[in-house]
Design an enzyme around this catalytic site. Structure first.
Site, PDB file in Angstrom:
ATOM      1  N   ASP A   1     140.536 -24.137  24.563  1.00 36.73           N
ATOM      2  CA  ASP A   1     141.255 -25.318  25.048  1.00 36.73           C
ATOM      3  C   ASP A   1     140.931 -26.438  24.073  1.00 36.73           C
ATOM      4  O   ASP A   1     139.786 -26.880  23.998  1.00 36.73           O
ATOM      5  CB  ASP A   1     140.756 -25.647  26.467  1.00 36.73           C
ATOM      6  CG  ASP A   1     141.357 -26.935  27.017  1.00 36.73           C
ATOM      7  OD1 ASP A   1     142.035 -27.652  26.260  1.00 36.73           O
ATOM      8  OD2 ASP A   1     141.104 -27.228  28.206  1.00 36.73           O
TER       9      ASP A   1
ATOM     10  N   TYR B   1     128.122 -28.395  32.072  1.00 34.19           N
ATOM     11  CA  TYR B   1     129.498 -27.941  32.196  1.00 34.19           C
ATOM     12  C   TYR B   1     130.421 -28.727  31.274  1.00 34.19           C
ATOM     13  O   TYR B   1     130.380 -29.935  31.218  1.00 34.19           O
ATOM     14  CB  TYR B   1     129.976 -28.091  33.635  1.00 34.19           C
ATOM     15  CG  TYR B   1     129.930 -26.778  34.356  1.00 34.19           C
ATOM     16  CD1 TYR B   1     129.066 -26.574  35.416  1.00 34.19           C
ATOM     17  CD2 TYR B   1     130.732 -25.726  33.949  1.00 34.19           C
ATOM     18  CE1 TYR B   1     129.016 -25.369  36.065  1.00 34.19           C
ATOM     19  CE2 TYR B   1     130.681 -24.514  34.592  1.00 34.19           C
ATOM     20  CZ  TYR B   1     129.831 -24.337  35.647  1.00 34.19           C
ATOM     21  OH  TYR B   1     129.790 -23.135  36.278  1.00 34.19           O
TER      22      TYR B   1
ATOM     23  N   LYS C   1     135.782 -25.002  32.766  1.00 32.65           N
ATOM     24  CA  LYS C   1     135.686 -23.609  33.196  1.00 32.65           C
ATOM     25  C   LYS C   1     135.927 -22.706  31.979  1.00 32.65           C
ATOM     26  O   LYS C   1     136.531 -23.113  31.006  1.00 32.65           O
ATOM     27  CB  LYS C   1     136.711 -23.325  34.296  1.00 32.65           C
ATOM     28  CG  LYS C   1     136.179 -23.699  35.678  1.00 32.65           C
ATOM     29  CD  LYS C   1     135.278 -22.592  36.239  1.00 32.65           C
ATOM     30  CE  LYS C   1     134.494 -22.999  37.460  1.00 32.65           C
ATOM     31  NZ  LYS C   1     133.177 -23.601  37.205  1.00 32.65           N
TER      32      LYS C   1
END
Ligand code: F6R
Ligand code: MG
Ligand code: MG
Length: 365
Positions: A11, A230, A233
């Site tokens: 991404d 994080y 995802k």
């Protein structure tokens, strides 16, 4: 011929939030692969699922090859430049390191690769999921390769009756690849005991016990284990070979009709059902629901056919309706209980901070 199929995805920016990459971004990635990969690749295909761009490549250089990984990395750098110039959200998000060092592993992008002896007919499926993590493929792989209730081929085909070997990774271990090999059907309960915890134990690959051939490979990287926090995802990709000594295409697709609950959706912090969608679908309701696409290919001497869009068939409309209903049902309970992920899997630190603030205000009666 010995053929390597590599899919590397990242991404590097998207329009309107975490929804879909822009056309210009995808064109920059495609342009780089077409020109710089001209003498290296046998073939390639660029696609996107949600906000992730995937580069599917065939070549003869084997898995983990520095030239192939550099090619993909540089393409994502080119995509990032466009993302920045267009003001896309999360530009360069998955490029966690500033300079490339031989393999995308541990650097942000995810890779699923297998080196195979190409069959005369080589049907395989390329799956890409967004707003979830690699454990999302645990249940479909278990059902397709180990459960005769899903896969009659396990009873009907003498070769498949010999069962499959599962290589399962403990993705919480960061010092190296901590794996275990278990055989279906003998070790069925042990396999199930591990796979029921998809945030920790992830199927990395599946192998035919009759012929030793590799049947499936999953990108197992967990971004939060790389970055220490994080960053999004993991949005896994997977390659599965179909037919002959492997499950039929329909047996591989069938488990996705469950719309099983996976980690993902809004802020990467919820449990939502996995929705099978047509190729090139973006994200919507509640930054989800987590989505999965499946492109079916055949190849000959590494040359890819055009893809068939496995989840575009009308059958999956009913599954999508059911999954949308399941999503809304779960969302009715908001942050409560099973709807939100356990503490260690939350993409945000807000709750931990709140609990820390409250800690000294507790009294013991
Ligand atoms: C995955 C994805 C999500 C986001 C998460 C946090 O593709 O987009 O997991 O990473 O929703 O995003 P922010 O904090 O940027 O809103
Ligand atoms: Mg994202
Ligand atoms: Mg994504």
């Amino acid at each position: 011929m010995k053929l390597t199929i590599s899919v590397i995805k990242a991404d590097v920016g998207s329009i309107g939030g975490h929804v879909a990459p822009s056309r210009k971004l995808r064109a920059a990635v495609a342009e780089h692969i077409a020109t710089a990969g001209k003498d290296v690749l046998l073939d390639h295909a660029i696609s996107h699922t949600g906000d992730d761009v995937a580069i599917l490549m065939t070549h003869t250089l084997g898995t983990g090859n520095a030239v192939i990984h550099q090619l993909a990395w540089d393409a994502f750098v080119k995509g990032t430049e466009v993302a920045k110039s267009e003001g896309l959200y999360g530009a360069g998000q998955d490029l966690l390191k500033t300079s490339f060092s031989g393999n995308v592993k541990g650097m942000g992008p995810a890779a699923a690769e297998m080196e195979i002896e190409e069959r005369a007919a080589e049907p395989f499926l390329f799956f890409a999921a967004d707003k979830t993590d690699p454990g999302a493929f645990n249940l479909p792989l278990y059902l397709a390769f180990a459960d005769p209730m899903n896969t009659p081929g396990l009873l009907l085909s003498p070769k498949m009756s010999k069962g499959f070997r599962f290589v399962i990774m403990d993705v919480n271990y960061t010092e190296g690849d901590r794996v275990i090999e278990l055989n279906a059907p003998e070790n069925l309960y042990e396999i199930a005991a591990l796979l029921r915890d998809p945030e920790r134990f992830v199927v990395e690959s599946v192998w035919s016990r009759a012929t030793g051939e590799q049947a499936a490979v999953v990108a197992t990287s967990r971004l939060h284990n790389i970055a220490g926090k994080y960053t999004g995802k993991d949005d896994p990709v997977m390659l599965v070979r179909a037919q002959m000594n492997f499950p039929a295409t329909g047996e591989i697709l069938a488990p996705f009709a469950i719309g099983h609950f996976v980690a993902g959706g809004m802020r990467g912090s919820h449990q939502m059902p996995l929705m099978p969608v047509p190729l090139l679908t973006g994200t919507s309701y509640f930054d989800g629901p987590p989505l999965v696409t499946s492109a079916g290919y055949c190849c000959h001497n590494g040359k890819l056919t055009e893809p068939v869009d496995n989840f575009a068939h009308p059958f999956w409309d009913t599954v999508r309706d059911a999954t949308a209903r399941k999503s809304m049902e779960m969302r009715r309970q908001g942050f409560f209980g099973a709807a939100m992920l356990p503490m260690a899997e939350l993409e945000y630190t807000g709750i931990v901070e709140k609990l820390n603030e409250l800690e000294p205000r507790f009294t013991v009666r």
